[in-house]
Design a protein around this motif. Structure first.
Motif, PDB file in Angstrom:
ATOM      1  N   GLY A 160       0.704  -1.130   0.132  1.00 13.18           N
ATOM      2  CA  GLY A 160       0.009  -0.001  -0.124  1.00 13.18           C
ATOM      3  C   GLY A 160       0.720   1.184   0.056  1.00 13.18           C
ATOM      4  N   PHE A 186      -3.740  -0.090   2.755  1.00 11.85           N
ATOM      5  CA  PHE A 186      -3.180  -1.268   1.928  1.00 11.85           C
ATOM      6  C   PHE A 186      -4.392  -2.333   2.135  1.00 11.85           C
ATOM      7  CE2 PHE A 186      -1.815  -0.986   6.668  1.00 11.85           C
ATOM      8  CZ  PHE A 186      -2.616  -2.325   7.174  1.00 11.85           C
ATOM      9  N   GLU A 227      -9.717  -4.288   3.192  1.00 11.45           N
ATOM     10  CA  GLU A 227      -9.006  -3.183   2.949  1.00 11.45           C
ATOM     11  C   GLU A 227      -8.974  -2.458   4.242  1.00 11.45           C
ATOM     12  OE1 GLU A 227     -11.260  -1.100   0.458  1.00 11.45           O
ATOM     13  OE2 GLU A 227     -10.584  -1.829  -1.417  1.00 11.45           O
TER      14      GLU A 227
END
Length: 226
Positions: free
Chosen positions: A84, A110, A116
């Motif tokens: 991320g 990320f 998520e």
């Protein structure tokens, strides 16, 4: 709290939070400081953009194989990597010729497996920079960082994976190099973080059969300060 992340909408909200971090950093550049460039400032302010690689360890509360929502089987103790990026603002105070105190509040975004995450982070580092060659100054950092996972309150269905713990405490260390120009200081750094807290399986999601434990993380970042 309701589910924070759902498909594209969730990512857009996450991106909005991250961009807000940059907007809030703008006044730092407009404030008045001593005459001269960043080399003469006792306090430096700026922005940070980093790309992260995060490891997560998956564990079962009763051992054996773990089935995710899509039916995939995972082994207890499996390792996963989530890549991320991180956006932050920087505040740094010189403590003398060789040391500085730096704080970098920001957010990391990320994705791992089917979920998520957006993490608010507040690292506090001591920066050691004993040598200077012209406009180039290498340095080492060491410190602690507190993090909060905004996805920790996400509602999970039975037999689904638990999120990361809401609260996180990390030891951080890194190395980098600063390059001084007339107006700004540009820095590149590599930083590692290591979790100091064990996973908490007795939280609001204790009806789940599995949980994630946050492993080490690595960040390659760009700093711009003035």
């Amino acid at each position: 709290m309701k589910v924070l992340f759902q498909g594209k909408k969730s990512f857009q909200k996450s991106l909005g939070i991250a961009l807000l971090c940059i907007v809030l950093s703008a006044p730092a550049y407009s404030q008045s400081q001593e005459q001269g460039g960043p080399d003469n400032h006792k306090f430096l302010y700026g922005i940070h953009l980093g790309f992260t690689d995060n490891q997560f360890d998956l564990y079962s509360t009763n051992g054996g194989l773990i089935a995710s929502q899509d039916g995939t089987l995972h082994t207890d103790g499996s390792h996963y990597h989530a890549r991320g990026f991180r956006l932050a603002v920087i505040g740094e105070a010189r403590l003398g010729r060789c040391f500085s105190l730096r704080v970098m509040p920001g957010v990391s975004l990320f994705k791992a497996l089917k979920w998520e995450s957006v993490r608010g982070e507040l690292p506090v580092d001591v920066k050691f920079h004993p040598y200077r060659w012209g406009k180039v100054e290498p340095y080492l950092t060491s410190g602690l960082g507190y993090g909060y996972d905004f996805a920790s309150t996400r509602e999970y269905r039975p037999h689904s994976f638990m999120p990361l713990n809401a609260h996180d405490l990390r030891y951080t260390c890194g190395l980098g190099v600063d390059w001084y120009t007339r107006l700004v200081r540009v820095g590149f750094e590599l930083k590692a973080g290591f979790n100091l807290l064990p996973p908490n399986t007795n939280g609001v999601n204790n009806n789940s059969l599995s949980y994630f434990h946050c492993g080490p993380s690595f960040t390659l970042g760009l700093n711009i300060e003035a």
